[in-house]
Design a protein around this motif. Structure first.
Motif, PDB file in Angstrom:
ATOM      1  N   LYS A 117       8.488 -14.307  -4.325  1.00  0.00           N
ATOM      2  CA  LYS A 117       8.696 -13.183  -3.422  1.00  0.00           C
ATOM      3  C   LYS A 117       7.828 -11.986  -3.847  1.00  0.00           C
ATOM      4  O   LYS A 117       7.141 -11.365  -3.046  1.00  0.00           O
ATOM      5  CB  LYS A 117      10.176 -12.792  -3.449  1.00  0.00           C
ATOM      6  CG  LYS A 117      10.557 -11.756  -2.415  1.00  0.00           C
ATOM      7  CD  LYS A 117      12.029 -11.495  -2.505  1.00  0.00           C
ATOM      8  CE  LYS A 117      12.413 -10.264  -1.734  1.00  0.00           C
ATOM      9  NZ  LYS A 117      13.769  -9.836  -2.108  1.00  0.00           N
ATOM     10  N   LEU A 118       7.867 -11.728  -5.141  1.00  0.00           N
ATOM     11  CA  LEU A 118       7.078 -10.597  -5.638  1.00  0.00           C
ATOM     12  C   LEU A 118       5.594 -10.835  -5.439  1.00  0.00           C
ATOM     13  O   LEU A 118       4.833  -9.924  -5.149  1.00  0.00           O
ATOM     14  CB  LEU A 118       7.349 -10.377  -7.128  1.00  0.00           C
ATOM     15  CG  LEU A 118       8.684  -9.757  -7.484  1.00  0.00           C
ATOM     16  CD1 LEU A 118       8.884  -9.766  -8.980  1.00  0.00           C
ATOM     17  CD2 LEU A 118       8.740  -8.332  -6.960  1.00  0.00           C
ATOM     18  N   THR A 130       5.557  -2.815  -9.055  1.00  0.00           N
ATOM     19  CA  THR A 130       5.962  -3.617  -7.907  1.00  0.00           C
ATOM     20  C   THR A 130       5.064  -4.830  -7.819  1.00  0.00           C
ATOM     21  O   THR A 130       4.085  -4.948  -8.563  1.00  0.00           O
ATOM     22  CB  THR A 130       5.781  -2.834  -6.594  1.00  0.00           C
ATOM     23  OG1 THR A 130       4.448  -2.370  -6.546  1.00  0.00           O
ATOM     24  CG2 THR A 130       6.762  -1.716  -6.455  1.00  0.00           C
ATOM     25  N   GLY A 131       5.424  -5.710  -6.900  1.00  0.00           N
ATOM     26  CA  GLY A 131       4.548  -6.816  -6.523  1.00  0.00           C
ATOM     27  C   GLY A 131       4.123  -7.679  -7.680  1.00  0.00           C
ATOM     28  O   GLY A 131       4.913  -8.021  -8.554  1.00  0.00           O
ATOM     29  N   SER A 145       4.124 -12.351  -3.095  1.00  0.00           N
ATOM     30  CA  SER A 145       3.638 -12.200  -1.735  1.00  0.00           C
ATOM     31  C   SER A 145       3.670 -10.750  -1.267  1.00  0.00           C
ATOM     32  O   SER A 145       3.088 -10.403  -0.249  1.00  0.00           O
ATOM     33  CB  SER A 145       4.472 -13.065  -0.795  1.00  0.00           C
ATOM     34  OG  SER A 145       5.821 -12.681  -0.906  1.00  0.00           O
ATOM     35  N   LYS A 146       4.323  -9.919  -2.038  1.00  0.00           N
ATOM     36  CA  LYS A 146       4.399  -8.510  -1.624  1.00  0.00           C
ATOM     37  C   LYS A 146       3.104  -7.774  -1.945  1.00  0.00           C
ATOM     38  O   LYS A 146       2.343  -8.206  -2.810  1.00  0.00           O
ATOM     39  CB  LYS A 146       5.522  -7.815  -2.402  1.00  0.00           C
ATOM     40  CG  LYS A 146       6.894  -7.953  -1.789  1.00  0.00           C
ATOM     41  CD  LYS A 146       7.857  -7.117  -2.610  1.00  0.00           C
ATOM     42  CE  LYS A 146       9.123  -6.831  -1.902  1.00  0.00           C
ATOM     43  NZ  LYS A 146      10.008  -6.002  -2.713  1.00  0.00           N
ATOM     44  N   GLU A 147       2.910  -6.665  -1.272  1.00  0.00           N
ATOM     45  CA  GLU A 147       1.755  -5.845  -1.664  1.00  0.00           C
ATOM     46  C   GLU A 147       2.124  -5.022  -2.901  1.00  0.00           C
ATOM     47  O   GLU A 147       3.293  -4.771  -3.156  1.00  0.00           O
ATOM     48  CB  GLU A 147       1.345  -4.923  -0.516  1.00  0.00           C
ATOM     49  CG  GLU A 147       2.320  -3.800  -0.280  1.00  0.00           C
ATOM     50  CD  GLU A 147       1.757  -2.760   0.671  1.00  0.00           C
ATOM     51  OE1 GLU A 147       0.554  -2.774   0.931  1.00  0.00           O
ATOM     52  OE2 GLU A 147       2.550  -1.937   1.125  1.00  0.00           O
ATOM     53  N   THR A 148       1.117  -4.642  -3.639  1.00  0.00           N
ATOM     54  CA  THR A 148       1.377  -3.911  -4.872  1.00  0.00           C
ATOM     55  C   THR A 148       1.199  -2.425  -4.612  1.00  0.00           C
ATOM     56  O   THR A 148       0.189  -2.000  -4.061  1.00  0.00           O
ATOM     57  CB  THR A 148       0.378  -4.349  -5.949  1.00  0.00           C
ATOM     58  OG1 THR A 148       0.430  -5.760  -6.036  1.00  0.00           O
ATOM     59  CG2 THR A 148       0.725  -3.745  -7.279  1.00  0.00           C
ATOM     60  N   ASN A 150      12.236 -15.290  -7.220  1.00  0.00           N
ATOM     61  CA  ASN A 150      11.820 -13.900  -7.427  1.00  0.00           C
ATOM     62  C   ASN A 150      10.312 -13.812  -7.551  1.00  0.00           C
ATOM     63  O   ASN A 150       9.670 -12.956  -6.957  1.00  0.00           O
ATOM     64  CB  ASN A 150      12.430 -13.342  -8.714  1.00  0.00           C
ATOM     65  CG  ASN A 150      13.895 -13.078  -8.563  1.00  0.00           C
ATOM     66  OD1 ASN A 150      14.431 -13.153  -7.448  1.00  0.00           O
ATOM     67  ND2 ASN A 150      14.571 -12.802  -9.664  1.00  0.00           N
TER      68      ASN A 150
END
Lengths: 197, 306, 471, 627
Positions: free
Chosen positions: B46-47, B215-216, B49-52, B43
């Motif tokens: 994954k988080l 997020t992110g 690498s995500k954009e915020t 988790n």
């Protein structure tokens, strides 16, 4: 003689309490003042005090004669009602008068032990003070109230003559002067209209 | 000193595994296919690498608060009792400071919830404030009682003292404190009777509601924070209420400690499976229980002791 | 010689009041100012100073009271100039007012300066009777009724005082003879009086008379109604001067009574004043009229003065007396302005003052209002501190300490009710209601300024020191 | 006339620290005030009188300045009269402070033998000879606690503080309440020393009760200033807990512990001054911009007023006693002294003190909740009214006032050892042993509790480590260069608006519901339902108002009683208005009878007889027959 006059003084005051006519009230007040004056005269002659004789004469002249006449004139001038009904019911008054007498004797009892002669006179003066107050409070008219006030003044004089064998001359004269002043003011107050309190 | 730093690193590393372990255990007990133990790391990566995505309505609070949520907890990690005998531990910090630091983290978390102007965030903060207000007294009373038994309020010193001198003469008191602390552990970490981190149903959400808008990386930080919080509580429980196994040499002692942590996690999982989520207004009953046990612990200490 | 000086202005005023000249008005006011000079002169003499043998003796106490009264008198005459702008007054009423004012002064000088119970009484009676007619200068049925009320009750009260005086005289006559009426001799020989009970009865009766005259229980509303019905300056005269004549008598009588049996005196006065303040405080709590409010508060302050005096703090009593004597007339005089848009209008009474005069008036009245609830730096603040301190000290020495402390506490709580009411009224005057223009005239303003200066002078260290040395 | 010992100087410093930033703030606020001269006059008189109180050396000067302080603060409340509630608040405040004054006066009279010029030091002997020291203590408590705002004399605070202009609220809450605390320190330590154990317990219980009640009512407030005022009650409670513990230890001869507790109380006094002033200033800035005290009308102000929001945050962290703030440190000390109760030998007391710990801990938790609410609703989210939308940062002077106050807060946090050393001197000057060396045995880094198994805290280490770790993380975050995107808040498919946010009322909802039995709230709920469906409605309005229990029980019944008595007296007085002669007759009868009875010879029979006669005569002569 002194005791007799004091008795008459008190009696005339009590009778005045139960009077329902204005002129009657004036008469009893005059008699009351007369007794006071005579008392002062007789006491003054017995202890040879000129001041007291003088004050007795003034009392008779002013209180027993002048003031009653003056008040009578006023009442005629302004047509006051002759009927003056006491506010306090007669049976209460009958109860009250002896209660006051008993109370004042109870009050002056400790004094008897301290001074020997005049304790009873004092009790009588205090009770006549209370009676005069009673006279003031049982009438709502102005003239009876004034008479009540004058009776109060008489009881003061009774105390002054009997308990202390007369106050200093100057003071007595001053008191008479104030009485005169009072009469003047009363006269001014009557001014025009007849007022009831 | 190296042992000390190593312990902290290891505990931080173990934190996500512990939470995943609880989840897995629960799923096993529910006859489901369990999640892998490394789910937490998955988790996280994954988080990361995500954009915020940041809400337009938010302010500087959202940008800084996640760090401020995590940092007091990280600081706390340094203050935990030693898990190996003879290792360095911080002696100058007492239990109050630790509760204070945890409250500080919660404080920013609650502000975070309110920052996004969403109804959920406010709801979460409101509930969290309610729960943590009730946790506070129980926590402090429990700490007080434990510190009396351990003869020291400093949390590191207390752990050592308890290991050296097990409070046999105050068993009742000790037990009550343990129960109280366990309830607090459940409540503070959003476990089932109080909160359920696994659903996103507005009736039950507390912790999740506050971070609903994150997020992110921010979410990753918060998730890390909650796993670290669990580790803090679990290791406190392990050090204070299971004070044994410190005498072995470092690797064995460490293994024993990790086993203790997993034991606590199992306990939590079993407990969670067997209870239902409480209504928000029933939670005080549970926390009241904790308070009562804390009081009882103190009273029995005073009355039965000496 | 001194007596002639003292009386000349009053006699002059009396004579001038018969003139029907327009400008007589100024002459009259001037003569009233002239009263101050001989008093100031008297103030500088070495005390005690015999003015008329043993009858009139000026000592520190009575010159102080007389000085305060004369300043109040000046303030009142100043305010009289502009009275006709607030209410309808005929020139005839003016003249009559001054005629009686002159008699009043004569009575007052005699009663305050007297060293002789009889003279004291004569002066008091003279002053009382002359004020009766002053009430009537206001030609309304209410004033007429209240004048009669005052006549009867005042006469009764004064008669009671005389009655008490005769009894006291009788009690002391066996040892002092005809001189048993002199205060100083009585005080000196108080312990030797053969029948203390007789003296105490006399004192009690005289005190009732005085208390009735000051409007204590149960006559609280009597005085309030009279002051409501009369003109503002007359009310100011009542509370500022006439009461002081009465209270001087009380001071003197109680000094003697304290020598005879302090305990009895203290308990009697204590209970009486607490009862008074109890009634007064709750009446104030409901008061919706300035005059009634001020006059009730005047009663409260008189009760406090009496209480301080008998608790053994003459300094507190005199300071309180001075402050009261300046503050109360000031407020009564300013009521004329406050009520210029109609009576019974408390909200907004302190609003709508324009210009320099208005500003000063506003400031002064606000200060006075706050001063009578004894907020610092009002002299009343200090006098209450000293007075209650003395009371507690008396309590600590008595046998009923807790009861007395409880009573003092009760008293203070009653005062707090008054405090609350005044604060409420002050706020309502200043911050509620509408802005309605009100005019302030020079006469009143000067009077207020005189009072303010006198109050400030009261707080000077020298004055305080002087007050401490009076007894 | 004046005294400048360490205790006085400490409080002088407290006042100055509170006043100096306030001067800036106040001059920034001045253009907002209509009656400038009036305001300035009373403002400086207020400050001077507070200084006068803490340096006065005898009762007369003390009372003079004390009453002057009340007077000027009362006038200051009335500076901006906008509605009736201000007038009411001012009136109530003044009554309460006068109430306290009455008791103080009695206290001084008793301990000074009526001599008000007596030095405080000379009072000790008289006080120790007084037969009922409990009475003195009671008077002292009533006198000072009514000013300090401890339960149950706290009711005026939430009314008076909001009504005053903001600089004044800051001064009143931050500084004036501390003057009352000074009084407690001064007179309990100087005059009434030593105490029986019960006094300490009483103060401790008052403190515990105040802290809980204060914070509970703060939570239910949505007027921001009233909320802060309620927090003052709470903090005064905390100070009193520390002070009470000190007294308990002292009466059990645990002198060192007692000094520690007193220092804790004093330290919290300082801290409360700093952060409460700052909170009031920031709240005042918000109020200045939005023209409303209602928190429900704020929202999102952090964007328009970042500095205000920042200072408020600092103060909020400090008042919530979160580490490493100064608020935390003093509360930590108070906790430590509570925990030291394990040294006590009296078992019942030992068992009772955990309740104080409980209430203090509970207070801490609730305070956090309350400040999350205050901060979150005021500064975060979306603006809830147009005023909040158009808010701007306040002017430079006000800002500098807030910054200076923040500096004071921070200085208390950073220089704790220095302050504690100073407070220690106060007690050394009172003849106690110095405990500074025991609190900081090894330099300024670690702060020790004095008890045997007491705790330890190192504020600076905490602060530094927190800053370092946070900075490192932020640095890492920047280093990674995470892509960010702005988007709307996700609201489950609905749009987010000011109306869908949580309100202050809603935020406190769970806690309010839990304490329903205490609050007894007055709920107003109106909704426009559609077709009688309970769940479908077009608009709904919900409002909760809470009237404090004490006000209901205590004050309103007092008002009722006063009204009743006054009505009765009024009727009685008017009844006999025309029967003056009869009244004189009766009073004569009464007085003469009593004189005869009580001074000459007393007997019960006569007493009853007199009573009967008096009743009859009153009935006949005054009341008369019924018509």
């Amino acid at each position: 003689m002194v005791d007799f006059l004091i008795g008459l003084f008190l009696a005339s005051l009590i009778v005045a309490l139960f009077t329902t006519r204005l002129n009657g009230l004036l008469l009893w007040y005059a008699i009351n003042s007369l007794m006071l004056g005579l008392l002062a005269l007789s006491m003054g002659s017995s202890i040879d005090d000129d001041a007291m004789i003088l004050s007795g004469v003034i009392t008779i002249l002013m209180k027993a004669i002048a003031i009653p006449f003056f008040l009578k004139n006023i009442s005629q001038k302004f047509h006051f009602s002759q009927q003056i009904v006491p506010k306090i019911k007669v049976h209460y008054a009958i109860m009250l008068v002896p209660v006051i007498l008993v109370f004042t004797f109870y009050l002056s009892e400790p004094i008897v032990n301290m001074i020997h002669t005049h304790a009873n006179y004092m009790a009588i003066s205090i009770s006549s003070l209370f009676l005069a107050l009673l006279l003031i409070m049982e009438h709502s008219g102005v003239v009876p109230k004034v008479i009540g006030f004058l009776a109060l003044e008489n009881s003061l004089f009774l105390l002054g003559t009997t308990a202390t064998k007369g106050m200093p001359m100057l003071i007595e004269l001053g008191i008479f002067f104030d009485l005169l002043m009072a009469i003047v003011v009363i006269n001014l107050l009557f001014d025009k209209e007849e007022m009831r309190i | 000193m190296i042992l000390y730093l190593l312990t902290i690193v290891l505990l931080i590393l173990i934190a996500p595994i512990l939470l995943s372990y609880i989840k897995a255990t629960k799923m096993v007990l529910f006859f489901k296919r369990p999640v892998p133990l490394l789910q937490g790391y998955r988790n996280f990566s994954k988080l990361f690498s995500k954009e915020t995505i940041i809400s337009e309505e938010t302010s500087a609070i959202t940008r800084y608060a996640p760090f401020l949520v995590l940092s007091p907890l990280l600081v706390t990690m340094f203050f935990l009792p030693p898990i190996v005998g003879g290792a360095y531990y911080v002696s100058f910090v007492d239990a109050f400071t630790i509760t204070g630091l945890i409250s500080l983290s919660t404080f920013f978390l609650m502000l975070l919830g309110l920052d996004s102007a969403s109804a959920f965030g406010g709801m979460g903060s409101s509930r969290e404030s309610f729960i943590s207000a009730l946790v506070e007294p129980a926590m402090i009373l429990t700490i007080f009682s434990v510190s009396l038994m351990a003869d020291n309020l400093g949390i590191g010193q207390a752990g050592v003292n308890l290991a050296e001198h097990f409070p046999k003469e105050h068993m009742a008191s000790y037990l009550f404190a343990g129960i109280s602390f366990f309830i607090l552990l459940m409540a503070e970490n959003g476990r089932i009777p109080v909160d359920n981190t696994e659903t996103h149903l507005e009736l039950t959400m507390v912790h999740e509601a506050m971070i609903l808008d994150l997020t992110g990386v921010y979410l990753a930080i918060i998730e890390t924070a909650s796993s670290i919080k669990f580790v803090i509580f679990a290791s406190l429980f392990a050090s204070l209420f299971m004070p044994f196994g410190l005498d072995f040499i470092a690797p064995i002692a460490f293994v024993i400690f990790v086993l203790k942590l997993f034991f606590v996690a199992t306990l939590v999982a079993v407990f969670e499976v067997n209870t239902a989520k409480l209504r928000i207004f029933k939670i005080p009953n549970l926390l009241g229980l904790a308070i009562v046990f804390a009081f009882l612990s103190l009273i029995t200490f005073y009355v039965l002791g000496d | 010689m001194m007596l002639t000086l003292l009386l000349t202005p009053a006699l002059f005023m009396f004579l001038v009041s018969f003139l029907r000249n327009e400008n007589a008005k100024y002459l009259l006011a001037l003569s009233s100012f002239a009263i101050l000079f001989p008093i100031v002169d008297l103030f500088t003499f070495v005390k005690p100073y015999a003015i008329l043998g043993t009858y009139l003796v000026a000592d520190k106490l009575d010159t102080y009271v007389l000085l305060v009264s004369s300043i109040v008198g000046i303030g009142v005459t100043l305010a009289l100039f502009d009275l006709d702008k607030h209410v309808k007054v005929s020139p005839k009423a003016y003249r009559k007012f001054y005629r009686f004012f002159a008699i009043f002064w004569v009575g007052l000088i005699f009663s305050i300066l007297s060293n002789h119970m009889g003279i004291y009484w004569i002066g008091l009676e003279l002053a009382t009777l002359s004020t009766v007619y002053m009430i009537k200068t206001n030609h309304t049925p209410a004033a007429h009724k209240e004048a009669w009320n005052y006549m009867i009750v005042g006469a009764i009260a004064v008669s009671l005082i005389l009655f008490g005086i005769i009894l006291m005289y009788a009690s002391a006559k066996p040892i002092l003879g005809e001189e048993a009426m002199q205060f100083d001799l009585l005080l000196k020989h108080a312990k030797e009086i053969p029948s203390p009970f007789l003296f105490e009865i006399g004192f009690a009766i005289a005190t009732i008379g005085m208390f009735v005259k000051m409007g204590f229980f149960p006559m609280n509303l009597w005085l309030a109604n009279i002051e409501r019905a009369s003109f503002y300056p007359v009310a100011a005269l009542f509370s500022g001067i006439l009461e002081s004549a009465v209270i001087v008598g009380f001071f003197r009588f109680s000094q003697i009574a304290m020598e005879i049996n302090y305990n009895n005196l203290f308990i009697f006065v204590f209970i009486y004043t607490i009862l008074t303040i109890f009634i007064v405080s709750f009446l104030i709590f409901r008061a919706k009229d300035f005059m009634r409010l001020f006059s009730l508060s005047g009663i409260e302050h008189m009760a406090l003065i009496v209480l301080f005096w008998v608790s053994g703090s003459p300094f507190a009593a005199l300071l309180h007396f001075g402050a009261h004597a300046f503050l109360k007339p000031a407020l009564f005089l300013s009521t004329g302005v406050l009520e210029s848009n109609g009576k019974f209008r408390i909200p907004g009474a302190l609003r709508g003052y324009k210009g320099k005069r208005g500003k000063i008036f506003l400031l002064l009245v606000s200060l006075f209002l706050l001063a009578i609830i004894s907020l610092p730096p009002s002299p009343m603040f200090f006098s209450e501190l000293y007075g209650f301190g003395a009371m507690i000290n008396t309590a600590k020495e008595s046998n009923h300490m807790l009861g007395m402390i409880g009573a003092v506490l009760f008293l203070l709580i009653l005062l707090s009710i008054i405090f609350y009411r005044f604060v409420a009224i002050y706020q309502s005057m200043k911050y509620e209601g509408e802005d309605q223009d009100k005019k302030v005239y020079a006469g009143e303003l000067f009077a207020l300024i005189i009072f303010a200066i006198s109050l400030a002078a009261l707080m000077l260290p020298d004055t305080l020191h002087y007050l401490k040395t009076i007894i | 006339m004046f005294v400048f010992d360490t205790l006085s100087l400490v409080f002088v410093a407290l006042i100055l620290l509170g006043v100096l930033p306030n001067l800036f703030y106040s001059s920034g606020y001045l253009p907002h005030i209509e009656r400038k001269g009036y305001y300035q006059l009373h403002y400086f008189a207020f400050i001077a009188s507070m200084l006068g109180v803490v340096v006065s050396a005898n009762a007369l000067v003390f009372l003079f300045f004390w009453e002057l302080m009340s007077l000027s603060s009362w006038q200051l409340i009335l500076t901006e009269v906008e509605d009736k509630s201000t007038i009411k608040a001012a009136r109530f405040y003044f009554l309460m402070t006068h109430f306290g004054f009455v008791f103080l006066m009695l206290f001084f009279f008793i301990v000074g033998n009526g001599n008000l010029g007596l030095d405080f030091s000379a009072m000790h002997l008289i006080a120790s000879e007084f037969a009922y020291p409990g009475l003195l203590f009671l008077f002292l408590l009533l006198g000072f606690l009514s000013k300090a705002g401890a339960v149950p004399l706290h009711v005026w605070l939430p009314y008076a503080h909001p009504a005053a202009p903001s600089p004044i609220s800051a001064l009143m809450s931050g500084v004036m309440l501390k003057v009352a605390i000074y009084g407690i320190f001064r007179f309990l330590l100087d005059v009434l020393y030593p105490w029986p154990l019960e006094w300490g317990i009483l103060i401790l219980s008052i403190g515990a009760l105040s802290s809980l009640i204060g914070v509970l009512y703060a939570l239910s407030e949505h007027d921001i200033k009233a909320l802060l005022a309620n927090h003052s009650i709470e903090n005064i409670g905390i100070i009193l807990i520390g002070f009470g513990m000190g007294m308990i230890f002292d009466s059990l001869h645990l002198e060192v512990l007692s000094t520690f507790a007193f220092i804790a109380a004093l330290f919290h006094t300082f801290n409360h001054m700093s952060f409460k002033s700052l909170l009031f200033m920031s709240a005042g800035a918000v109020l200045h911009q939005t023209h409303t005290k209602n928190m429900e009308k704020y929202g999102g102000l952090i964007k328009a007023m970042p500095l205000t929001a920042f200072t408020f945050l600092i103060a909020a962290i400090s008042i919530s006693a979160l580490p490493p703030s100064n608020g935390f440190l003093s509360e930590w000390m108070i906790f430590q002294s509570l925990l030291d109760s394990s040294h006590l030998t009296i078992i019942s007391l030992k068992l009772a003190i955990p309740f104080a710990i409980f209430s203090l801990a509970m207070t801490g938790g609730l305070a956090i909740a309350c400040f999350v609410k205050a901060y979150g609703i005021t500064f975060l989210g979306l603006h809830r009214s147009t005023n909040a939308k158009h808010a701007k940062e306040v002017n430079f002077l006000m800002k500098s006032g807030m910054i200076l106050m923040t500096a004071v807060v921070l200085s208390l946090m950073l220089f704790t050892p220095f302050y504690i050393q100073w407070f220690d001197k106060v007690f050394v000057s009172l003849g106690r042993a110095s405990v500074y060396a025991k609190i900081f045995p090894d330099g300024i880094w670690n702060m020790h509790s004095i008890g045997i198994n007491g705790g330890m805290v190192s504020p600076l280490v905490l602060l530094i480590s927190l800053i370092v770790i946070t900075a490192l993380m932020l640095f890492a975050y920047k280093l990674f260069g995470v892509k960010t995107r702005l988007h709307k808040t996700w609201a489950c498919g609905y749009t987010t608006s000011a109306k869908t946010q949580y309100s202050a009322t809603g935020f406190a909802g769970p806690i309010r519901r839990f304490f329903d039995w205490l609050y007894k709230p007055n709920e107003h709920f109106h909704k426009q339902t559609i077709a009688e469906h309970n769940t479908k409605f077009t608009s709904a309005h919900y409002e909760v108002h809470i009237q404090p229990l004490f006000e209901r029980v205590f004050y309103q019944s007092m008002v009722k009683l006063t009204n009743l008595i006054s009505y009765w007296v009024y009727r009685l007085a008017h009844f006999g208005q025309t029967r003056y002669a009869a009244m004189i007759f009766n009073i004569m009868l009464l007085v003469l009878f009593s004189y005869r009875l009580f001074t000459h010879e007393f007997s019960w029979a006569l007493f009853i007889f007199e009573l009967l006669i008096m009743m009859t005569s009153t009935k006949i002569l005054i009341i008369g027959d019924k018509k």
